[in-house]
Design a protein around this motif. Structure first.
Motif, short mmCIF file in Angstrom:
data_model
loop_
_atom_site.label_atom_id
_atom_site.label_comp_id
_atom_site.label_asym_id
_atom_site.label_seq_id
_atom_site.Cartn_x
_atom_site.Cartn_y
_atom_site.Cartn_z
N UNK A 187 -24.19 -18.37 -11.13
CA UNK A 187 -23.23 -18.44 -10.04
C UNK A 187 -22.85 -17.04 -9.55
N UNK A 188 -22.82 -16.88 -8.22
CA UNK A 188 -22.37 -15.59 -7.67
C UNK A 188 -21.33 -15.84 -6.60
N UNK A 189 -20.47 -14.86 -6.37
CA UNK A 189 -19.55 -14.90 -5.23
C UNK A 189 -19.61 -13.55 -4.55
N UNK A 190 -19.59 -13.58 -3.20
CA UNK A 190 -19.75 -12.32 -2.47
C UNK A 190 -18.70 -12.21 -1.37
N UNK A 191 -18.50 -10.98 -0.91
CA UNK A 191 -17.76 -10.75 0.33
C UNK A 191 -18.81 -10.36 1.37
N UNK A 192 -19.15 -11.28 2.28
CA UNK A 192 -20.35 -11.10 3.10
C UNK A 192 -20.32 -9.86 4.01
N UNK A 193 -19.18 -9.57 4.63
CA UNK A 193 -19.16 -8.45 5.56
C UNK A 193 -19.07 -7.11 4.85
N UNK A 194 -18.38 -7.10 3.72
CA UNK A 194 -18.28 -5.85 2.95
C UNK A 194 -19.49 -5.63 2.06
N UNK A 195 -20.36 -6.64 1.98
CA UNK A 195 -21.57 -6.59 1.16
C UNK A 195 -21.24 -6.24 -0.29
N UNK A 196 -20.31 -7.01 -0.87
CA UNK A 196 -19.91 -6.76 -2.25
C UNK A 196 -20.06 -8.04 -3.06
N UNK A 197 -20.46 -7.88 -4.30
CA UNK A 197 -20.53 -9.01 -5.22
C UNK A 197 -19.25 -9.01 -6.03
N UNK A 198 -18.50 -10.14 -6.03
CA UNK A 198 -17.24 -10.18 -6.75
C UNK A 198 -17.30 -11.08 -7.98
N UNK A 199 -18.35 -11.86 -8.10
CA UNK A 199 -18.52 -12.68 -9.30
C UNK A 199 -20.01 -12.80 -9.60
N UNK A 200 -20.37 -12.56 -10.82
CA UNK A 200 -21.78 -12.71 -11.22
C UNK A 200 -21.79 -13.12 -12.68
N UNK A 201 -22.19 -14.35 -12.93
CA UNK A 201 -22.29 -14.82 -14.30
C UNK A 201 -23.67 -15.41 -14.49
N UNK A 202 -24.13 -15.43 -15.72
CA UNK A 202 -25.41 -16.10 -15.94
C UNK A 202 -25.41 -16.78 -17.30
N UNK A 203 -25.99 -17.97 -17.27
CA UNK A 203 -26.09 -18.75 -18.49
C UNK A 203 -27.56 -19.08 -18.68
N UNK A 204 -28.12 -18.93 -19.88
CA UNK A 204 -29.53 -19.24 -20.10
C UNK A 204 -30.39 -18.00 -20.02
N UNK A 205 -31.70 -18.24 -19.89
CA UNK A 205 -32.64 -17.11 -19.91
C UNK A 205 -33.48 -17.09 -18.65
N UNK A 206 -33.63 -15.89 -18.08
CA UNK A 206 -34.50 -15.70 -16.93
C UNK A 206 -35.17 -14.35 -17.08
N UNK A 207 -36.39 -14.22 -16.56
CA UNK A 207 -37.02 -12.90 -16.58
C UNK A 207 -36.42 -12.06 -15.47
N UNK A 208 -36.74 -10.79 -15.48
CA UNK A 208 -36.19 -9.88 -14.49
C UNK A 208 -36.53 -10.33 -13.08
N UNK A 209 -37.78 -10.73 -12.88
CA UNK A 209 -38.21 -11.14 -11.53
C UNK A 209 -37.58 -12.45 -11.11
#
Lengths: 252, 242
Positions: A187-209
């Motif tokens: 899940x992510x949350x952003x401020x679209x006009x300011x181009x900022x990420x305000x929330x970034x969480x991750x559950x589980x496993x993913x490769x870099x790509x």
């Protein structure tokens, strides 16, 4: 913001459990100003999710020893109703709900101009009436509209969207089955006009790509929801600027 | 003059501007409103009419509030702002307040509606009000208000209820008669017959719902005429039945 797909890249034709394509959002609708008594309110329907957000304030903060001299305090409560899930959920705030209240508050604090109201507090109440996966990002999206509706100054809207991995495929807007049986969600949350990420969480496993791909996909979904947020606010203003017959039926 | 919809975070103007509303932020994106509303861009000035905003008291404002509590030496009054205002007892008594002799509830009780002037705003959390006629205009009702009908609106709607150069308020006063008074914190006081108050109530509801519409004054004029006619008809019918 989301990059265009390269032509020679293979298009994922995977069909998900609810019949969506990999980059498709569930049907969504956002409405602002739905409650009469709250200062500001909004509602979001994202697939089976139905979330109501209400805002009170700015008002005097209590207890007094907690007040901050130079800025307002943003309180946030995320709560799932007992009837929101298939099995009855205890109405007591769970560990998960307390955590989500905190991450939502942190995301919204980035946008709200709290310095304008020293010694005050602003309350955000989020009630999940019906849950079907990705409620935390949908809650942020609704709460942001409710804050704008309450007339609280903000630097930018906050909009959230989720991506994940299910059966080896990167997917947008994780639903309930994909959340439970999938490999990862982001899940992510952003401020679209300011181009900022305000929330970034991750559950589980993913490769870099895979992470990069999922992040881009979530950004793309967030921008679609952002348009809907603006439409919800525009709708109120438009209804205020058109004079129509039948507004007041004086003869009845 | 250009009217544009203002949404938080969406840039409305790029390039130079001199007179800019304080609710508009300036950064790399240009001029960005922080509230929802309608922005008016004319020449080098940008003005924002917010859709909702909380009343911020200014020294000298006429306000109407409700007594909500007693302090050792005065009353706490809710004027619809962030915090409660304080009314010192010495202002009402016109002499030094002596807690052994003077009983506060003899003057104002909890629930009383009081007309006031804002005498001092120290910080957001510190508002002082007075019942003394600071401006000496004599057209405002100060002290305890009785026999008034009260309508509460957001203070941002007041410019529209007053209208350009007072056109709307003049119209309402002319058509409805009675005693019509507007306080800066969004309270509208009316003394007059009940039927006319109901008409006023509906008109105010219309104005607050259609704040950004053009040609509102003429529309309201037609509507009032219609509503008053209906009321007169009803009266005739009643008299006829008797």
């Amino acid at each position: 913001m989301p990059k265009k797909e390269k032509k020679n890249e293979k298009v994922d034709e995977f069909i998900r459990p609810d019949g969506r394509k990999y980059d498709e959002l569930r049907p969504y609708k956002i409405r602002a100003h739905i409650l009469k008594n709250a200062d500001g309110s909004a509602e979001i329907r994202l697939g089976g999710n139905w979330i109501i957000a209400a805002v009170y304030g700015p008002k005097e903060h209590f207890p007094k020893f907690e007040i901050s001299q130079d800025r307002a305090i943003l309180n946030c409560r995320y709560h799932m109703n007992p009837y929101s899930t298939s099995e009855r959920k205890s109405p007591k705030p769970s560990r998960r709900e307390i955590e989500l209240s905190k991450v939502i508050r942190n995301a919204l604090t980035q946008s709200v101009i709290l310095d304008d109201f020293p010694e005050m507090s602003i309350d955000v109440f989020i009630e999940v009436a019906q849950a079907e996966g990705s409620t935390r990002v949908a809650s942020i999206t609704a709460a942001s509209v409710a804050l704008a509706d309450a007339g609280i100054p903000m630097r930018d809207m906050v909009v959230g969207c989720s991506a994940g991995k299910y059966n080896g495929h990167i997917i947008l807007d994780v639903g309930e089955i994909e959340d439970k049986e999938g490999e990862a969600d982001l899940p992510i949350a952003i401020m679209p006009n300011l181009r900022k990420v305000v929330l970034l969480q991750m559950d589980g496993k993913m490769t870099h790509e895979e992470f990069k791909k999922a992040f881009d996909l979530a950004l793309k979904g967030a921008m679609q929801l952002y348009e809907e947020q603006l439409n919800a606010l525009k709708n109120i203003l438009e209804s205020m600027s058109t004079l129509g017959e039948g507004e007041i039926n004086e003869k009845k | 003059m250009k009217r544009v919809i203002a949404l938080p975070g969406v840039s409305i103007h790029k390039g130079p501007a001199q007179k800019v509303d304080e609710k508009i932020i300036r950064d790399a994106r240009g001029y960005v409103p922080s509230l929802v509303g309608v922005a008016q861009i004319s020449g080098k000035s940008i003005d924002l009419i917010p859709y909702k905003d909380i009343y911020r008291p200014v020294k000298g404002d006429y306000v109407v509030g409700v007594v909500v509590g007693y302090a050792p030496n005065g009353w706490f009054i809710d004027i619809g702002s962030f915090v409660k205002a304080f009314l010192p007892a010495a202002d009402v008594l016109n002499k030094r307040f002596d807690p052994r002799k003077d009983e506060l509830s003899r003057y104002y009780k909890i629930g009383d509606v009081v007309g006031l002037y804002v005498s001092e705003v120290r910080r957001l959390g510190n508002i002082l009000v007075t019942v003394k006629d600071v401006k000496k205009t004599k057209d405002k009702r100060l002290g305890k208000l009785t026999d008034y009908y009260i309508i509460k609106v957001w203070s941002t709607k007041l410019p529209r209820i007053i209208g350009k150069k007072g056109s709307m308020i003049k119209l309402l006063k002319e058509k409805l008669g009675g005693d019509l008074l507007i306080a800066q914190n969004g309270v509208i006081l009316y003394k007059g017959p009940y039927e006319k108050f109901m008409v006023l109530n509906k008109i105010i509801a219309l104005i607050t719902a259609k704040t950004f519409a053009t040609g509102l004054t003429e529309y309201v004029n037609d509507l009032i005429n219609k509503m008053l006619e209906v009321n007169l008809d009803k009266k005739d019918e009643k008299e006829g039945d008797d």
